[in-house]
Scaffold this motif. Sequence first.
Motif, short mmCIF file in Angstrom:
data_model
loop_
_atom_site.label_atom_id
_atom_site.label_comp_id
_atom_site.label_asym_id
_atom_site.label_seq_id
_atom_site.Cartn_x
_atom_site.Cartn_y
_atom_site.Cartn_z
N GLN A 1 0.86 -1.18 0.00
CA GLN A 1 0.00 0.00 0.00
C GLN A 1 0.90 1.23 0.00
O GLN A 1 1.78 1.36 0.86
N GLY A 2 0.69 2.09 -0.97
CA GLY A 2 1.51 3.31 -1.07
C GLY A 2 0.65 4.55 -0.89
O GLY A 2 -0.45 4.63 -1.41
N VAL A 3 1.16 5.50 -0.12
CA VAL A 3 0.50 6.80 0.04
C VAL A 3 1.54 7.88 -0.24
O VAL A 3 2.73 7.70 0.01
N LYS A 4 1.08 9.00 -0.76
CA LYS A 4 2.02 10.01 -1.22
C LYS A 4 1.42 11.40 -1.13
O LYS A 4 0.20 11.57 -1.31
N VAL A 5 2.26 12.39 -0.86
CA VAL A 5 1.85 13.79 -0.96
C VAL A 5 2.82 14.52 -1.88
O VAL A 5 3.99 14.15 -2.00
N ILE A 6 2.29 15.52 -2.56
CA ILE A 6 3.12 16.42 -3.38
C ILE A 6 3.31 17.71 -2.59
O ILE A 6 2.35 18.29 -2.08
N ILE A 7 4.56 18.12 -2.46
CA ILE A 7 4.91 19.32 -1.69
C ILE A 7 5.53 20.35 -2.63
O ILE A 7 6.43 20.03 -3.42
N LYS A 8 5.04 21.57 -2.55
CA LYS A 8 5.53 22.63 -3.43
C LYS A 8 6.80 23.24 -2.84
O LYS A 8 6.87 23.52 -1.65
N LEU A 9 7.80 23.43 -3.69
CA LEU A 9 9.06 24.05 -3.27
C LEU A 9 9.73 24.62 -4.52
O LEU A 9 9.82 23.92 -5.55
N PRO A 10 10.21 25.87 -4.48
CA PRO A 10 10.81 26.47 -5.68
C PRO A 10 12.04 25.70 -6.16
O PRO A 10 12.77 25.10 -5.37
N GLU A 11 12.25 25.77 -7.46
CA GLU A 11 13.35 25.01 -8.09
C GLU A 11 14.71 25.34 -7.48
O GLU A 11 15.49 24.44 -7.16
N ASP A 12 15.01 26.63 -7.32
CA ASP A 12 16.33 27.01 -6.79
C ASP A 12 16.52 26.51 -5.36
O ASP A 12 17.63 26.15 -4.96
N GLU A 13 15.43 26.51 -4.57
CA GLU A 13 15.52 26.00 -3.21
C GLU A 13 15.80 24.50 -3.21
O GLU A 13 16.57 24.00 -2.39
N ILE A 14 15.17 23.77 -4.11
CA ILE A 14 15.44 22.33 -4.23
C ILE A 14 16.89 22.08 -4.59
O ILE A 14 17.57 21.25 -3.97
N ASN A 15 17.40 22.83 -5.56
CA ASN A 15 18.80 22.65 -5.99
C ASN A 15 19.76 22.89 -4.84
O ASN A 15 20.70 22.11 -4.60
N THR B 1 12.95 14.36 -5.62
CA THR B 1 12.91 15.74 -6.09
C THR B 1 12.31 15.80 -7.49
O THR B 1 12.73 15.08 -8.39
N ASN B 2 11.31 16.64 -7.66
CA ASN B 2 10.78 16.97 -8.97
C ASN B 2 11.31 18.34 -9.38
O ASN B 2 12.17 18.90 -8.69
N ARG B 3 10.82 18.88 -10.48
CA ARG B 3 11.35 20.17 -10.94
C ARG B 3 11.04 21.28 -9.93
O ARG B 3 11.95 21.99 -9.49
N GLU B 4 9.77 21.42 -9.54
CA GLU B 4 9.39 22.48 -8.59
C GLU B 4 8.50 21.94 -7.48
O GLU B 4 7.76 22.69 -6.86
N THR B 5 8.57 20.63 -7.27
CA THR B 5 7.83 19.99 -6.19
C THR B 5 8.65 18.83 -5.65
O THR B 5 9.67 18.45 -6.23
N LEU B 6 8.18 18.26 -4.54
CA LEU B 6 8.77 17.05 -3.97
C LEU B 6 7.67 16.00 -3.88
O LEU B 6 6.53 16.31 -3.54
N SER B 7 8.01 14.75 -4.17
CA SER B 7 7.11 13.62 -3.94
C SER B 7 7.56 12.93 -2.66
O SER B 7 8.68 12.43 -2.59
N VAL B 8 6.69 12.94 -1.65
CA VAL B 8 7.03 12.35 -0.35
C VAL B 8 5.98 11.28 -0.05
O VAL B 8 4.78 11.56 -0.10
N GLY B 9 6.43 10.07 0.27
CA GLY B 9 5.45 9.02 0.48
C GLY B 9 5.96 7.87 1.30
O GLY B 9 7.11 7.83 1.74
N ALA B 10 5.07 6.91 1.52
CA ALA B 10 5.36 5.72 2.30
C ALA B 10 4.79 4.51 1.57
O ALA B 10 3.67 4.56 1.06
N VAL B 11 5.57 3.43 1.52
CA VAL B 11 5.13 2.20 0.85
C VAL B 11 5.34 1.04 1.83
O VAL B 11 6.46 0.81 2.29
N TYR B 12 4.25 0.32 2.12
CA TYR B 12 4.31 -0.73 3.14
C TYR B 12 3.60 -1.99 2.68
O TYR B 12 2.61 -1.93 1.94
N HIS B 13 4.13 -3.15 3.15
CA HIS B 13 3.45 -4.41 2.91
C HIS B 13 2.02 -4.28 3.42
O HIS B 13 1.80 -3.90 4.57
#
Length: 624
Positions: free
Chosen positions: A194-208, A239-251
């Motif tokens: 079972q996987g759950v995920k959130v998308i988090i907004k963050l500017p590109e330069d901050e991610i870099n 890391t995405n271009r201007e977002t982050l994919s954060v999630g959890a995957v469990y049996h």
Amino acid sequence: MEKYDVAIIGGGSAGLAALKQLSNLGKQAILLEAGTKIGAKNISGGILYSKKPNNGRVTNVEDVYENFLNDAPFERKITKYILHSTSKDKVYSMDLTAAHDYQSNFGCSVLLNKLNSWFAKQAVESSQKFGGGIIPGVHVRSIIWNEQKRTSVIQTDELEDFEVKAIIAADGVNSEVAEMVGARPKFTPTQLYQGVKVIIKLPEDEINKRFGIGVDEGAAHLFAGDVTLNHIGGGFLYTNRETLSVGAVYHFDSQLSNPTEPYRLIDALLKNPMVSEFIKDQIPIKREIDKSLPPEEQLRIRFAVAKLIKTWNEIRGAYLSSSGRERLINSGKYKTAEDIQTALSATQEKMSEQYGVAFGTDYVEIEYGAKLVPDGKRCRMKKPFFKNILFVGDAAGRGVFIGPKIEGLNVGIDDGVRAANAVARALDKDDFSEGYLGEFYSQLVEESPYTVDMKQMDKDYLKIFLDAAKDIPKDIIGSRYGPILKMMSNETLRGIAVKFANILGYERLLPMIESEDTYVKVPIRLAERLGKSISPSYSPSIPSIADRIAKLNYNDDHKSHIKVLNSNSEFMKKMVILCPAKCYNEEGGKVTIQHEGCIDCGTCSQETEWRHPIGEKGIHYQYG
């Protein structure tokens, strides 16, 4: 009755690859997709790999779509791959970039709404030349086999019945096609994640800056230890271009034995000090409006502040992005980057001085989602066909899950191409029998290096982990694993041991490999003994599940697509906790459903009459 050569059911990456390959081979095919548009129903972790196996060959995304690397809207090529063990504020990190690069041309982070839409555009341009194409907003209700003609009649909720010579089922892990024709039983919790995920907004330069990467680079971070809340699995941050994919995957069976709300597993990850520092951003904080002011003035202030915050976000997002700065300058609105910065500062000053908007630290979550994922070691279809129907990707239970090695999108694309090749061969001979079409496709799938990964351990891949873990004291590993690790560290003994292990097979090895020790206890000990402390600079304001669901886009159907079969079973009572969207309640010992907030993940499908919503209904992901 309308007649077509081939129908592909499901508009994910696997189905689209099948459509594109069939058109590449000059064959007619139509693709049916339940979503309003391609990509609206798709969600993934997700990293899409291009592989170069040492033995055998696979068809990669850039082989199907020749202009993929230059034109496709993938997010970032992953150049760092780090595994973190966690215990409270302590984190111990291991660099597994070599494992990510193993037999890979590249791996890139993706958001499927955008990427699958691009795939669809390429596929439909090719397929229309041969009388095919994509039909969105269509849900397949039943498939009727015509024994005399040896064809299938497809019935949908939206179209007139039509006839096809062959079907490629790419309708996901909860394949309705498989169920309606009896090709396989539903996958069980022991066979699924079972996987759950959130998308988090963050500017590109901050991610870099934060992840130590360049404009054309990306990072993947994996997490085990106390963030798992004693479940078998782990967390991820891509890391995405201007977002982050954060999630959890469990049996899934780990979840059933120790039920925890899926969103709490996400919350535990977000609260980890390392993760909270990764995701933080500057955010505007609105001041309370003076209630003594006339209602008209209160409304004016509210609108003015909202407009300024929107403008500030737009300017800031563009200023902190190389492509955004270039876009604004090319538009003629600003001459230089300094002009953009001046406009940003002026907007921020106006927000503060005129309306008392303050600026603080928090994170910005913009989408929540979930899905079930098949573990190919446990549930791949040994016979991925039924009559004239071929099953691909998740629908065939085909995913590579070996520790942190998680591959699904590339497996589905390769499957889709193999299925297309088998169907094209059958069209040439006008033979769609199981012996000709199905058995040939099954042979192609068995030859796939991905199938080999699902069947046996790769000693060279194992060596990468042993090299990464060579400095870890053996007493941390524990008495159960210490001797095994010592033996595996010897190259000669490792070769013998892996051969013996592959003779035993994954089924006998998995209880030892995938255990609470592996995912929870050992990582906690590593963090406590060898980890570094991280002090958080703020406490993230994590939204409730109600707030998360409220942000999602739905086209609600008044009629539920899910029917509870046994309202007082133990499984359904656990769904009250385990449904990622909190659709279930228990009243008087009986479980009831409120389907309107359903995100089509299929977590409850084991003991329900589960269907995808009819065409265009249900969840519509913006990112995926």
